[in-house]
Design a protein around this motif. Sequence first.
Motif, PDB file in Angstrom:
ATOM      1  N   LEU A  75       8.981 -83.165-108.110  1.00  0.00           N
ATOM      2  CA  LEU A  75       7.896 -83.701-107.302  1.00  0.00           C
ATOM      3  C   LEU A  75       6.576 -83.608-108.058  1.00  0.00           C
TER       4      LEU A  75
ATOM      5  N   LEU B 239       2.847 -89.516-103.676  1.00  0.00           N
ATOM      6  CA  LEU B 239       3.740 -88.448-104.128  1.00  0.00           C
ATOM      7  C   LEU B 239       4.992 -89.118-104.669  1.00  0.00           C
ATOM      8  N   ILE B 240       5.417 -88.732-105.875  1.00  0.00           N
ATOM      9  CA  ILE B 240       6.565 -89.357-106.517  1.00  0.00           C
ATOM     10  C   ILE B 240       7.489 -88.260-107.051  1.00  0.00           C
ATOM     11  N   ILE B 241       8.666 -88.660-107.483  1.00  0.00           N
ATOM     12  CA  ILE B 241       9.482 -87.744-108.264  1.00  0.00           C
ATOM     13  C   ILE B 241       9.606 -88.315-109.681  1.00  0.00           C
TER      14      ILE B 241
ATOM     15  N   ILE C 288       4.242 -80.600-102.564  1.00  0.00           N
ATOM     16  CA  ILE C 288       4.154 -80.373-104.001  1.00  0.00           C
ATOM     17  C   ILE C 288       3.640 -78.967-104.281  1.00  0.00           C
TER      18      ILE C 288
ATOM     19  N   GLY D 230      13.421 -84.910-104.147  1.00  0.00           N
ATOM     20  CA  GLY D 230      12.546 -84.246-105.102  1.00  0.00           C
ATOM     21  C   GLY D 230      12.514 -82.737-104.919  1.00  0.00           C
TER      22      GLY D 230
ATOM     23  N   ASP E 138      10.934 -92.698-103.840  1.00  0.00           N
ATOM     24  CA  ASP E 138      11.672 -92.014-102.768  1.00  0.00           C
ATOM     25  C   ASP E 138      11.726 -90.530-103.107  1.00  0.00           C
ATOM     26  N   THR E 139      10.948 -89.735-102.404  1.00  0.00           N
ATOM     27  CA  THR E 139      10.808 -88.320-102.743  1.00  0.00           C
ATOM     28  C   THR E 139      11.754 -87.411-101.959  1.00  0.00           C
TER      29      THR E 139
ATOM     30  N   ASN F  54      14.131 -85.024-111.295  1.00  0.00           N
ATOM     31  CA  ASN F  54      13.742 -85.122-109.882  1.00  0.00           C
ATOM     32  C   ASN F  54      12.679 -84.109-109.480  1.00  0.00           C
TER      33      ASN F  54
END
Length: 635
Positions: free
Chosen positions: A516, A524-526, A225, A111, A107-108, A514
């Motif tokens: 990105l 895409l993740i945090i 990002i 982020g 859940d970004t 947190n």
Amino acid sequence: MSLTEWGYDGRNPRELGEGDFKTLTDEEFRNYYFSEDYEIYFIEYSGDIFTAISKVDYADVYITDKFFAILFVKNGMLNTLLERVPEIISLQPNAIYTLSELKVDGDTSNGVNAYENQIPLTGEDIIVGIIGTGMDYLNPRFINENGESRIVSIWDQTIEKGPSPSFYPYGTVYNKEDIDNAIRISKNTTGNSPYDIVAHKDEVGHGTAIAGIIGGRLIGEVDRINSIVPKCQFAVVKLTEAKKNILTTAGIVKDVNNVYQSSDITAAIRYLSELQESLNKPMVVYLSIGSNFGGRNGDTITERYIDNLTNRRDFFIVTETGNQGTGSTHTSGSVVKDGTTSDILINVGKLQTLLNITIYFRSQDVISITITSPSGNTLSNIPLTTNIEQLRYFSLEENNISIDYITRTTISGYLSLNILIKNTTEGVWNIRLTGVDIINGVYNAWMPQSELLEGDTRFLRPDPSITLLTPCGASNIVATSNYNQINNTIVESSGKGFPIRTTLEPTVTNAGVNLLTAGLNNSLIIGTGGAMAGAVLTGAVALISQWGVSNESLMGFYAPQVRNIIINSTVKEEGKLYPNIEWGFGKFSFNLLHGVLERIGGAIETRKLIESNGENQYSYLYINIPSEIFQRIKS
């Protein structure tokens, strides 16, 4: 002692002439290296070590230069070998490393970017080395817009399909042409797999997330990002996991993944060093791994490799302090004088059937060791020797509990006592130190990283200081701790300084919550953890490196110069004393880095102007000091 001081002349053992010395063939090396029947040690030797070892049938050596070799010895035969082969001067077991902490959230929405554009540099012509789980080379963030990879080389130690490095004959090296061909196949609809050409994968995602922070390219105009050096190139080493018998020797009984041994890590550093020299481009290597083995005095083989290889211009190594900051795996104390005692109390969990403890104290101190089990059985007055590493076996109880230990004097003047207790029982164990002839009396003790221990195994009198991980004891490394930028506090688990010897670490602290970054399968993740903080610092060093080589008056930097620039780019809060064990010299700031580089550039231009006017008979010194000190001087 560096490899150069040992006599290493940079040549490949497989290229040495007939009159130099003998070593193993590539096939013999691989057979020993991957066998669970053989332990691996680094040794320093004198004389004809190859002939001496050839007289026994339970050991062999891979000679890397005239005084240094990798020793292979059958499990349980080390003590016998040391008695038979006096040519072995010193010995160091493999240390066990784990990945820097990284927690991933898909859940970004919360982020944040690790970096906002402040310095007009993008990392062009800078190579970032990633050592760890590998990297998703098919991720478009690591591919240029023309479809070519930004990865110049991959050494995958886990694959035995192709050519290996010239110096370490295992694993497979993929060059840029291989990677570009695999990328082209991935875009075709022929049904062929890119992994038929480059079989390398990052199954964990750790290395990919790090690379995303450092240099992930923007994909589209609305991409969220923002990496630090989006035009850098990468060089990747995927480490093979530690052998089971190496884990057992280190006291690791837990079923663990992503655990590595120092021989592979040292090989990775050597490989990237040679690659940097061949490409003649600045390289910043991120070691996103750490170990609780070693005395934090810079004496491990890995730390000595780092200091030796980073003595030249434009080769830098960055790490982070790890996640042992609560102190449960470190304790310290003092044996005040002759005849006094100090107890190291250890709680051993139910499933912890092996326990490895390493104690460091000054070699001038003579200390007697007594070990008492939870049931009260005691082994007293364990003899210590400082002449040569020795392994001795003792029976502690009738139910087959035994102790193996190695004592050795390090090059920095410390005595290292490595104790492996087998068949441990649950409860509180006591290692009592008694002063026999005390000069200093201070000691430090570590057990393996907490994630390698079972249950509630820990020191009962923990010390949160000196909990930063090896290789933070290296003199030329740049290390960061991890802070929560949301509430402006140090993350409790972040490893804390200072090393016993060498420079003060952590150098600085960086945000690691947190952030990105890139995930597997183009996601895409945090990411949160020390791994992220170290990635931010790595990107900063890459920026500094690019600035240095782009300035004709500098022509690049040495590691101490980069460290000083990083220190001068820190925010210091009022009321705190710096440097300190948590924040180092302060919070690193890209804004301040921009100002520092501008001031250095201004001083260079001033010097050029003076020299162009013929006023070069004088020497000029640029000094950067805190503004509050300047105001005091001025007033």
